[in-house]
Scaffold this active site. Structure first.
Site, mmCIF file in Angstrom:
data_model
loop_
_atom_site.group_PDB
_atom_site.id
_atom_site.type_symbol
_atom_site.label_atom_id
_atom_site.label_comp_id
_atom_site.label_asym_id
_atom_site.label_seq_id
_atom_site.Cartn_x
_atom_site.Cartn_y
_atom_site.Cartn_z
ATOM 1 N N HIS A 185 0.881 -1.173 0.000
ATOM 2 C CA HIS A 185 0.000 0.000 0.000
ATOM 3 C C HIS A 185 0.917 1.220 0.000
ATOM 4 O O HIS A 185 1.999 1.173 0.601
ATOM 5 C CB HIS A 185 -0.827 0.118 1.279
ATOM 6 N N ASP A 206 2.247 2.049 3.394
ATOM 7 C CA ASP A 206 3.190 1.093 4.023
ATOM 8 C C ASP A 206 4.620 1.537 3.771
ATOM 9 O O ASP A 206 5.530 1.175 4.498
ATOM 10 C CB ASP A 206 3.122 -0.311 3.389
ATOM 11 N N GLU A 261 -10.590 -7.148 -4.484
ATOM 12 C CA GLU A 261 -10.368 -8.173 -3.454
ATOM 13 C C GLU A 261 -11.613 -8.234 -2.580
ATOM 14 O O GLU A 261 -11.809 -7.406 -1.690
ATOM 15 C CB GLU A 261 -9.134 -7.793 -2.620
ATOM 16 N N GLU A 293 -8.840 -13.734 -1.366
ATOM 17 C CA GLU A 293 -8.140 -13.994 -0.096
ATOM 18 C C GLU A 293 -8.857 -15.104 0.655
ATOM 19 O O GLU A 293 -10.080 -15.043 0.856
ATOM 20 C CB GLU A 293 -8.083 -12.716 0.743
ATOM 21 N N HIS A 295 -10.984 -14.066 3.642
ATOM 22 C CA HIS A 295 -12.179 -13.318 3.245
ATOM 23 C C HIS A 295 -13.262 -14.278 2.753
ATOM 24 O O HIS A 295 -14.448 -14.069 2.985
ATOM 25 C CB HIS A 295 -11.856 -12.313 2.142
ATOM 26 N N ASP A 328 -4.559 -13.834 -2.209
ATOM 27 C CA ASP A 328 -3.955 -13.444 -0.939
ATOM 28 C C ASP A 328 -3.948 -14.690 -0.074
ATOM 29 O O ASP A 328 -4.996 -15.147 0.417
ATOM 30 C CB ASP A 328 -4.727 -12.290 -0.278
ATOM 31 N N ASP A 353 -10.946 -11.444 10.572
ATOM 32 C CA ASP A 353 -9.887 -11.691 9.601
ATOM 33 C C ASP A 353 -8.561 -11.845 10.351
ATOM 34 O O ASP A 353 -7.851 -10.880 10.562
ATOM 35 C CB ASP A 353 -9.860 -10.456 8.685
ATOM 36 N N ASP A 399 -5.884 -13.401 9.443
ATOM 37 C CA ASP A 399 -4.708 -13.305 8.557
ATOM 38 C C ASP A 399 -3.555 -14.197 9.005
ATOM 39 O O ASP A 399 -2.417 -13.742 9.160
ATOM 40 C CB ASP A 399 -4.208 -11.850 8.488
ATOM 41 N N ASP A 423 -0.704 -12.360 2.558
ATOM 42 C CA ASP A 423 -1.377 -11.320 3.346
ATOM 43 C C ASP A 423 -1.599 -11.931 4.725
ATOM 44 O O ASP A 423 -2.722 -12.272 5.105
ATOM 45 C CB ASP A 423 -2.696 -10.923 2.670
HETATM 46 C C1 XUL Z 1 -7.644 -6.495 4.404
HETATM 47 C C2 XUL Z 1 -6.793 -6.941 3.293
HETATM 48 C C3 XUL Z 1 -5.908 -5.910 2.698
HETATM 49 C C4 XUL Z 1 -5.802 -6.008 1.219
HETATM 50 C C5 XUL Z 1 -5.061 -4.863 0.581
HETATM 51 O O1 XUL Z 1 -8.457 -7.470 4.901
HETATM 52 O O2 XUL Z 1 -6.818 -8.092 2.920
HETATM 53 O O3 XUL Z 1 -4.668 -6.012 3.300
HETATM 54 O O4 XUL Z 1 -5.161 -7.186 0.845
HETATM 55 O O5 XUL Z 1 -5.618 -3.639 0.910
HETATM 56 CO CO CO Z 2 -5.766 -9.113 1.455
#
Ligand code: XUL
Ligand code: CO
Length: 438
Positions: free
Chosen positions: A101, A104, A232, A268, A271, A296, A307, A309, A338
């Site tokens: 991003h 970042d 996404e 993702e 998600h 992702d 989430d 992650d 991610d």
């Molecule tokens: C948030 C997510 C983000 C996107 C990029 O849930 O997955 O990090 O991958 O904005």
């Molecule tokens: Co993501």
């Protein structure tokens, strides 16, 4: 050159019997599977935000991990140290891509012009490192969810002023993606959604999001961006209702607004499960619409509703994912981790263990998916299941030659259908286990 991760060697493949915590057990970059090297099947990417920025802060406590890289956080010195540390990390792991991003990369300044200047400075450094190492950019994106100005949305905001700032950020992030040769550009609609209809005009907000995306496509193409734009999808978090709920919803939106030729999905895993789908469902929906772009790679926790992650460890899920990817002929994008360490896994060593786990999990998924395809029983079952549409009245139906009158006459002539045919789910699950654990 300064070394940030002194305790960590370059990670090599040692095979499944290795007990070395700093070795791959399954990821063997050069190994050929179904005619392609593992590293070509699995273009892994490091996510700038989790690896170099996230330090364990959550709603209940502050940082547990030190990501200062011996500098003061929030300074350009820190931003530059992150570049060097990030490239060392990717080189040690043999990861060939990164995703970012805008925010970042550099600390956001009070004035957008200064933020953009900082972005120019840092991407010069990035470019140098890319040339030196051969590491590439998978995709870029603009963070239009952290700054308080986006609390009512970015493309979906009620404020024309805020909308301009969203446009300005996307414009700059696209320029940076082109500068770094990124293969894709991602839209994750962090604040594109709503909490209550009492204060929301959904139709207006969605049309404005489409306008923003159209302008992004036009601008991107005008500055030489030839890659894919991605949506996404995510159903919730941070908003209660996110507009890009899942792949089907996002694809419908893109088609409605004539954006489907320029966009694909970035799916993702976490998600997908938040949307009440399996990961492989989201991949299949994207693939059958010609929109499986990038992944992702992470996983959620079935006991938690958010989430998380996590770095992927679930070989069953990775196998079913890779089965979809192989069947779709591969990705035009890649596999972006991610994913972040759990808060108590707070050392640099943990960071490398996490990537090794994720890369080994996907390597295993790839190996097992290829074996499933070679085994052929699942394909054969599905072919057989729809067999009645390959001849006779079935063939007429799928060739669009049949009429309702004809079908009804056919049914009347039969009077009754044959015994229903079994779906054989347990038999098929057994095949997966036998291939996974042989
Ligand atoms: C948030 C997510 C983000 C996107 C990029 O849930 O997955 O990090 O991958 O904005
Ligand atoms: Co993501």
């Amino acid at each position: 050159m300064k070394e940030y991760f002194k305790n960590v060697p370059t990670i090599k493949y040692e095979g499944k019997d290795s007990k070395n915590p700093f070795a791959f057990k399954f990821y063997d970059a050069e190994k050929v599977i179904m005619g392609k090297k593992m590293k070509e099947h699995l273009p892994f990417a490091m996510a700038w935000w989790h690896t170099l920025c996230a330090s364990g802060t959550d709603m209940f406590g502050r940082d547990t991990a030190d990501k200062s890289f011996n500098t003061e956080k929030g300074t350009m010195a820190h931003a530059h140290a992150k570049v060097d540390a990030g490239f060392e990390c990717m080189q040690k792991l043999g990861i060939e891509y990164f995703c970012f991003h805008d925010v970042d990369l550099v600390p956001e300044a009070d004035d957008i012009k200064e933020t953009n200047r900082r972005l120019d400075e840092i991407t010069d450094h990035l470019l140098e490192k890319m040339k030196e190492t051969g590491i590439k950019c998978l995709w870029g994106t603009a963070n239009m969810f952290s700054n308080p100005r986006f609390m009512n949305g970015a493309g979906s905001t009620n404020s024309a002023e805020v909308y301009c700032f969203a446009a300005a950020q996307i414009k700059k992030a696209l320029e940076l993606t082109v500068k770094l040769g990124g293969k894709g550009y991602v839209f994750w609609g962090g604040r594109e959604g709503y909490e209550t209809l009492l204060n929301t005009d959904i139709k207006f907000e969605q049309e404005n999001i489409a306008r923003l995306m159209k302008m992004a496509v036009n601008y991107g193409r005008s500055i030489g961006f030839t890659g894919d734009f991605y949506i996404e999808p995510k159903p919730k978090e941070p908003m209660k209702h996110q507009y890009d709920f899942d792949a089907a919803t996002a694809i419908g939106f893109l088609k409605q607004h004539g954006l489907d030729k320029d966009f694909k999905m970035n799916i993702e895993a976490n998600h997908a499960t938040l949307a009440g789908h399996t990961f492989e469902h989201e991949l299949r929906i994207s693939a059958i619409n010609g929109m499986l772009g990038s992944i992702d790679a992470n996983q959620g926790d079935y006991l938690l509703g958010w989430d998380t992650d996590e770095f992927p460890s679930d070989v069953y899920s990775a196998t079913l994912c890779m089965y979809e990817v192989l069947k779709a002929g591969g990705l035009t994008g890649g596999f972006n981790f991610d994913a972040k360490n759990r808060r108590p896994s707070n050392t640099y060593e943990d960071m490398f263990h996490a990537f090794i786990l994720g890369m080994d999990t996907y390597a295993l998924g790839l190996i097992k998916a290829a074996e499933l395809i070679e085994d052929g029983r699942i394909d054969a079952f599905i072919e057989e299941k729809y067999n009645s549409f390959t001849h006779g009245i079935g063939k007429k139906i799928v060739s669009n030659e049949a009429t309702f009158e004809e079908l009804a006459a056919y049914a009347e002539e039969l009077g009754q259908t044959k015994e229903p045919q079994s779906g054989r789910q347990e038999y098929l699950n057994g095949i997966i286990n036998s291939v996974l654990f042989r």
